[in-house]
Design a protein around this motif. Sequence first.
Motif, PDB file in Angstrom:
ATOM      1  N   LEU A 179      -9.095   0.884  -1.077  1.00 24.04           N
ATOM      2  CA  LEU A 179      -9.713   2.180  -0.819  1.00 24.04           C
ATOM      3  C   LEU A 179      -8.683   3.302  -0.870  1.00 24.04           C
ATOM      4  N   PHE A 180      -7.510   3.069  -0.307  1.00 24.10           N
ATOM      5  CA  PHE A 180      -6.476   4.100  -0.289  1.00 24.10           C
ATOM      6  C   PHE A 180      -6.079   4.508  -1.711  1.00 24.10           C
TER       7      PHE A 180
ATOM      8  N   GLN B  18      -7.810  -2.284   2.648  1.00 24.21           N
ATOM      9  CA  GLN B  18      -7.299  -0.951   2.930  1.00 24.21           C
ATOM     10  C   GLN B  18      -6.640  -0.358   1.683  1.00 24.21           C
ATOM     11  N   SER B  19      -5.844  -1.170   1.010  1.00 29.16           N
ATOM     12  CA  SER B  19      -5.134  -0.698  -0.177  1.00 29.16           C
ATOM     13  C   SER B  19      -6.098  -0.331  -1.296  1.00 29.16           C
TER      14      SER B  19
ATOM     15  N   TYR C 114     -10.904   4.129   3.924  1.00 33.10           N
ATOM     16  CA  TYR C 114      -9.597   3.544   4.249  1.00 33.10           C
ATOM     17  C   TYR C 114      -9.232   3.793   5.712  1.00 33.10           C
TER      18      TYR C 114
ATOM     19  N   HIS D 122     -13.673   7.332  -0.368  1.00 35.03           N
ATOM     20  CA  HIS D 122     -12.831   6.129  -0.384  1.00 35.03           C
ATOM     21  C   HIS D 122     -11.670   6.285   0.597  1.00 35.03           C
ATOM     22  N   GLN D 123     -11.066   7.452   0.638  1.00 35.98           N
ATOM     23  CA  GLN D 123      -9.980   7.693   1.589  1.00 35.98           C
ATOM     24  C   GLN D 123     -10.485   7.621   3.025  1.00 35.98           C
TER      25      GLN D 123
ATOM     26  N   MET E 287       0.836  -1.181   0.000  1.00 32.89           N
ATOM     27  CA  MET E 287       0.000   0.000   0.000  1.00 32.89           C
ATOM     28  C   MET E 287       0.873   1.233   0.000  1.00 32.89           C
TER      29      MET E 287
ATOM     30  N   ASN F 296      -8.552   0.905   8.364  1.00 28.67           N
ATOM     31  CA  ASN F 296      -7.257   0.911   9.024  1.00 28.67           C
ATOM     32  C   ASN F 296      -7.424   0.900  10.537  1.00 28.67           C
TER      33      ASN F 296
END
Length: 289
Positions: free
Chosen positions: A211-212, A208-209, A195, A191-192, A1, A199
């Motif tokens: 969305l990040f 997580q990745s 994340y 989306h962030q 990520m 997280n």
Amino acid sequence: MNGNAQSIPLQVGSLKNLPALPEASMRILAAVNTPDISIDKLTSILALSPGLVARLLGLANSAYFARGAVVSDLRTAIFQVLGLDLVKSLALGIVLNVQFDTSKCQQFDSERFWSESLLTAVSAQKLAVGRRQLQGFSSSTVYTGGLLLNIGMLALAFLLPDQLNSILVKCSASGLAVGEEIARQLGHSHHQLGYVLLNKWQLPTVYQSLLFNYGQLDFVGHERALLVLLRLSRQLSSNICSGTAIGQDVVDVACHELELSTEAIEKVIEWLGQNKQAVDSLAGIMGER
């Protein structure tokens, strides 16, 4: 990520008020993210939440699965109707949903949210079949990735109900894209924000990745193929739910990178249209509080 939670400038101070998960929910999340867990073990842990069991039984008896015979116990629901992977994904979505009371955001439609999320998940799962570029991801990972794609919207409806409500009203009247307006007003995409939520709750890094990095079109990491698939699946879902046009650039990228044919995409669109009512019934059960 690429990055971590601290690398997102959290101008939305309310994010510090993200709810902690109860112990039972933590155990359930750990169980659904255990690859080789047995049906008996999963059933016993899911039973820690009677509300979750009732919801899963409701799903097993919904029009989406159309079995005819009534399913009255969770083990039968898992073994004969839902399947282990689907139960894991649905349980994950339900556990996350019940943490957020979105009722104060009047314009937020929980049932529509889950309908679009489910359609995204199903689209991704169907399109992923036979794609060599996605062999590193299980069918349940693809499905869960689609289900969690917009989880940040739930957090916003709970944490900033008035602000999200005004955004939804404005976009409804103007035709602006909700996601773009959220990013403009808040400084980061939903989306962030999703994340940050995943997280905090320590969900698997693959989600997580996704969305990040969702908004990073030039991302070249391990999850790129799945991101390409989810961007397409999200647009197919929006097209079915609200008639939103499907971006040709998204289609072109998916067809090129995943070796998808337009015929395969058209077949999935046809399936979504034919089964939307059943998916809506599933979403109604998932969105209950």
